[in-house]
Write an enzyme that holds these catalytic residues in place. Structure first.
Site, PDB file in Angstrom:
ATOM      1  N   LYS A  84       0.860  -1.187   0.000  1.00 20.63           N
ATOM      2  CA  LYS A  84       0.000   0.000   0.000  1.00 20.63           C
ATOM      3  C   LYS A  84       0.899   1.241   0.000  1.00 20.63           C
ATOM      4  O   LYS A  84       1.789   1.370   0.847  1.00 20.63           O
ATOM      5  CB  LYS A  84      -0.858  -0.035   1.260  1.00 20.63           C
ATOM      6  CG  LYS A  84      -2.138   0.757   1.198  1.00 20.63           C
ATOM      7  CD  LYS A  84      -2.941   0.433   2.462  1.00 20.63           C
ATOM      8  CE  LYS A  84      -4.233   1.193   2.552  1.00 20.63           C
ATOM      9  NZ  LYS A  84      -4.874   1.005   3.856  1.00 20.63           N
TER      10      LYS A  84
HETATM   11  O1  G3P Z   1      -7.263   2.020   5.588  1.00 23.67           O
HETATM   12  C1  G3P Z   1      -7.785   3.223   5.117  1.00 23.67           C
HETATM   13  C2  G3P Z   1      -9.090   3.602   5.720  1.00 23.67           C
HETATM   14  O2  G3P Z   1     -10.098   2.719   5.513  1.00 23.67           O
HETATM   15  C3  G3P Z   1      -9.129   4.613   6.789  1.00 23.67           C
HETATM   16  O3  G3P Z   1     -10.393   4.776   7.388  1.00 23.67           O
HETATM   17  O4  G3P Z   1     -11.841   5.463   9.240  1.00 23.67           O
HETATM   18  O5  G3P Z   1      -9.400   6.034   9.315  1.00 23.67           O
HETATM   19  O6  G3P Z   1     -10.943   7.190   7.736  1.00 23.67           O
HETATM   20  P1  G3P Z   1     -10.662   5.922   8.475  1.00 23.67           P
END
Ligand code: G3P
Length: 218
Positions: A83
């Site tokens: 990633k």
């Molecule tokens: O892994 C990336 C992602 O899904 C982050 O989510 O909830 O931290 O905005 P969030």
């Protein structure tokens, strides 16, 4: 639509993987921090628990740094996906790694233009962050619609749309209607997908009636 789980909590992953409904896992530095565990060790355990793609995010910001970190992460297991952030260096790393047969998930995508670049660089996945756009008053799902529409115009684009920063079942269902390939779900959202009060109410009524018949099936 494929379901990935967005967590680095191995116990949670094992539990949900037992449903047979988990197609992969995504992690990020914040989730690794939350786990309190060693990154390399956690990725190895997750890769054993889930046969599908497991995203391990680089921490370097330069091309050379990203490639060096990818070289450390790729041998962990055949299902490791690297990633990288959506920066010029991230895109260059995507190009190089994908040419070498490594699957790359390009993360922190907030615009259709960025998604187009990631596809051109050969990303296996693009991760548009729906919830974080909603948080700043922009419609996150609108971005998913745009990317799905753009990618569908070109047969040569094989990049999968991986809906990230998912906060609710509504995000999942609306993205599925748009044809998004994958949604990466916090465990709580995956669990929420099965719930409906009428299911609980209906089951309670069926069980009460069955009990009243006095019968047994086995
Ligand atoms: O892994 C990336 C992602 O899904 C982050 O989510 O909830 O931290 O905005 P969030």
């Amino acid at each position: 639509m494929k379901f990935f789980i967005d967590t680095a909590d191995v116990a949670e992953i094992r539990d949900l993987a037992a449903t047979g409904l988990v197609d992969g896992v995504t992690t990020n530095p914040s989730l690794i921090r939350k786990s309190g565990r060693d990154f390399i060790e956690v990725i190895g355990e997750i890769c054993e628990a889930v046969p599908g793609p497991v995203s391990a995010e680089v921490a370097a910001t330069t091309l050379d740094g990203m490639l060096a970190e990818a070289a450390r992460l790729v041998p962990i297991a055949p299902n490791v996906t690297i990633k990288v952030p959506l920066t010029w260096d991230g895109l260059k790393a995507t190009k190089r790694l994908s040419q070498d047969g490594v699957k790359v998930n390009v993360t922190l995508c907030f615009s259709a233009a960025q998604a187009l670049l990631a596809a051109k660089a050969g990303a296996a996945f693009i991760s548009p962050f729906v919830g974080r756009l909603d948080d700043i008053g922009q419609e996150g799902l609108g971005l998913i619609a745009d990317i799905c529409q753009i990618y569908s115009q070109y047969e040569t684009i094989t990049t999968e749309v991986l809906v990230a920063s998912v906060r609710s079942p509504v995000h999942v269902i609306e993205a599925a209607k748009m044809g998004a390939d994958v949604a990466t779900l916090p465990p709580a959202v995956l669990r929420q997908l099965v719930q409906h009060p009428l299911t609980d109410k209906g089951l309670a009524a069926f069980l009460a009636d069955w009990e009243a018949t006095g019968q047994r099936i086995v």
